[in-house]
Write a protein that holds these residues in place. Sequence first.
Motif, mmCIF file in Angstrom:
data_model
loop_
_atom_site.group_PDB
_atom_site.id
_atom_site.type_symbol
_atom_site.label_atom_id
_atom_site.label_comp_id
_atom_site.label_asym_id
_atom_site.label_seq_id
_atom_site.Cartn_x
_atom_site.Cartn_y
_atom_site.Cartn_z
ATOM 1 N N GLY A 64 0.770 -1.235 0.000
ATOM 2 C CA GLY A 64 0.000 0.000 0.000
ATOM 3 C C GLY A 64 0.799 1.283 0.000
ATOM 4 N N LEU A 65 2.078 1.226 -0.394
ATOM 5 C CA LEU A 65 2.870 2.451 -0.460
ATOM 6 C C LEU A 65 2.659 3.188 -1.773
ATOM 7 N N ILE A 66 2.296 2.434 -2.789
ATOM 8 C CA ILE A 66 2.050 2.998 -4.119
ATOM 9 C C ILE A 66 0.754 2.398 -4.640
ATOM 10 N N GLY A 67 -0.076 3.215 -5.286
ATOM 11 C CA GLY A 67 -1.315 2.697 -5.860
ATOM 12 C C GLY A 67 -1.049 1.926 -7.143
ATOM 13 N N PRO A 68 -1.812 0.862 -7.417
ATOM 14 C CA PRO A 68 -1.593 0.029 -8.613
ATOM 15 C C PRO A 68 -1.619 0.836 -9.910
ATOM 16 N N ARG A 69 -2.423 1.884 -9.948
ATOM 17 C CA ARG A 69 -2.534 2.694 -11.166
ATOM 18 C C ARG A 69 -1.256 3.476 -11.463
ATOM 19 N N GLU A 70 -0.380 3.579 -10.468
ATOM 20 C CA GLU A 70 0.843 4.358 -10.654
ATOM 21 C C GLU A 70 1.941 3.586 -11.383
ATOM 22 N N VAL A 71 1.769 2.282 -11.545
ATOM 23 C CA VAL A 71 2.841 1.463 -12.135
ATOM 24 C C VAL A 71 3.323 1.980 -13.494
ATOM 25 N N PRO A 72 2.421 2.321 -14.416
ATOM 26 C CA PRO A 72 2.909 2.812 -15.715
ATOM 27 C C PRO A 72 3.630 4.162 -15.622
ATOM 28 N N ARG A 73 3.442 4.834 -14.483
ATOM 29 C CA ARG A 73 4.016 6.180 -14.342
ATOM 30 C C ARG A 73 5.144 6.240 -13.308
ATOM 31 N N LEU A 74 5.628 5.103 -12.880
ATOM 32 C CA LEU A 74 6.628 5.094 -11.806
ATOM 33 C C LEU A 74 7.881 5.876 -12.178
ATOM 34 N N TRP A 75 8.389 5.638 -13.384
ATOM 35 C CA TRP A 75 9.608 6.346 -13.783
ATOM 36 C C TRP A 75 9.349 7.830 -13.967
ATOM 37 N N ASN A 76 8.399 8.149 -14.822
ATOM 38 C CA ASN A 76 8.203 9.542 -15.218
ATOM 39 C C ASN A 76 7.653 10.422 -14.104
ATOM 40 N N ARG A 77 6.570 9.982 -13.497
ATOM 41 C CA ARG A 77 5.869 10.827 -12.523
ATOM 42 C C ARG A 77 6.526 10.805 -11.150
ATOM 43 N N HIS A 78 7.184 9.707 -10.822
ATOM 44 C CA HIS A 78 7.702 9.562 -9.466
ATOM 45 C C HIS A 78 9.239 9.590 -9.385
ATOM 46 N N VAL A 79 9.890 8.604 -9.931
ATOM 47 C CA VAL A 79 11.331 8.459 -9.704
ATOM 48 C C VAL A 79 12.148 9.558 -10.390
ATOM 49 N N LEU A 80 11.936 9.769 -11.668
ATOM 50 C CA LEU A 80 12.691 10.813 -12.376
ATOM 51 C C LEU A 80 12.298 12.192 -11.863
ATOM 52 N N ASN A 81 11.013 12.376 -11.603
ATOM 53 C CA ASN A 81 10.496 13.631 -11.066
ATOM 54 C C ASN A 81 11.190 14.016 -9.769
ATOM 55 N N CYS A 82 11.478 13.021 -8.939
ATOM 56 C CA CYS A 82 12.150 13.268 -7.652
ATOM 57 C C CYS A 82 13.665 13.388 -7.821
ATOM 58 N N ALA A 83 14.235 12.514 -8.647
ATOM 59 C CA ALA A 83 15.696 12.425 -8.734
ATOM 60 C C ALA A 83 16.336 13.698 -9.275
ATOM 61 N N VAL A 84 15.635 14.432 -10.150
ATOM 62 C CA VAL A 84 16.232 15.647 -10.715
ATOM 63 C C VAL A 84 16.442 16.742 -9.666
ATOM 64 N N VAL A 85 15.779 16.625 -8.528
ATOM 65 C CA VAL A 85 15.977 17.600 -7.447
ATOM 66 C C VAL A 85 17.429 17.579 -6.973
ATOM 67 N N ALA A 86 18.130 16.488 -7.243
ATOM 68 C CA ALA A 86 19.542 16.368 -6.859
ATOM 69 C C ALA A 86 20.388 17.501 -7.429
ATOM 70 N N GLU A 87 19.988 18.048 -8.562
ATOM 71 C CA GLU A 87 20.778 19.117 -9.182
ATOM 72 C C GLU A 87 20.741 20.414 -8.377
ATOM 73 N N LEU A 88 19.834 20.497 -7.412
ATOM 74 C CA LEU A 88 19.704 21.697 -6.578
ATOM 75 C C LEU A 88 20.467 21.576 -5.257
ATOM 76 N N ILE A 89 21.099 20.427 -5.014
ATOM 77 C CA ILE A 89 21.722 20.152 -3.716
ATOM 78 C C ILE A 89 23.239 20.147 -3.830
ATOM 79 N N ASP A 90 23.887 20.840 -2.900
ATOM 80 C CA ASP A 90 25.348 20.940 -2.903
ATOM 81 C C ASP A 90 26.006 19.580 -2.670
ATOM 82 N N HIS A 91 27.217 19.448 -3.178
ATOM 83 C CA HIS A 91 27.991 18.213 -3.001
ATOM 84 C C HIS A 91 28.203 17.929 -1.509
ATOM 85 N N GLY A 92 27.992 16.682 -1.126
ATOM 86 C CA GLY A 92 28.275 16.243 0.235
ATOM 87 C C GLY A 92 27.279 16.684 1.291
ATOM 88 N N ALA A 93 26.153 17.229 0.872
ATOM 89 C CA ALA A 93 25.178 17.745 1.837
ATOM 90 C C ALA A 93 24.525 16.627 2.651
#
Length: 212
Positions: free
Chosen positions: A38-67
């Motif tokens: 129950g951490l993710i809804g079944p309907r989210e499976v087709p959108r896991l990469w685009n809507r969730h993982v990639l959407n979150c991972a790009v925030v890394a570009e805003l964070i200083d090295h070693g933070a």
Amino acid sequence: MEEMTAEEGVAAGRIFGDRLELARRYVGHLATSGIERGLIGPREVPRLWNRHVLNCAVVAELIDHGAKVADVGSGAGLPGLCLAIARPDLYLTLIEPLERRVTWLEEVVMDLGLDNVEIIRSRAEAAVGKVECSVVTARAVSALNTLLPLTIPLLGGHGELLAIKGRSAAEEIDKAAKVIKKLGGVQTDVLIAGAEILAEPTTVVRVKVARR
């Protein structure tokens, strides 16, 4: 597990580099046990990469090295685990109050062998003074005016909040203006992460805090 489109594959390669296989395994957990528990809804499976993982991972570009980063309300590891995979130089503390989610996060971190992640079962307000961080992240926790009192105190008077938001970001900032000032916010911006990588970049509200 839902496979990436060609566009998502290019973006994932740019974001995760030689840790792309770890990201794939993480998505595998989301698409299986993440749904079963129950951490993710079944309907989210087709959108896991685009809507969730990639959407979150790009925030890394805003964070200083070693933070040192505290992720509030980590849930399924969004954005905390995405950042930990994309940026092994960061140290992530995942703060999550629900036991079943904490258990799942611990299992995933162990399976992926992530040595830059700590998981704390706690409400955000109870973790103040127990976590050392210069950045706090949050996604889909609450509106900004209620999110700020939960997150800003973790910074101990200095650092920044990066809150993943949608199109209402500017409106939320206006509504939270008094709270931002009261909590020591000295600069608030709406930033776009992943503009050169994603078809739909990520909107982030950044609130910088400094002791007066």
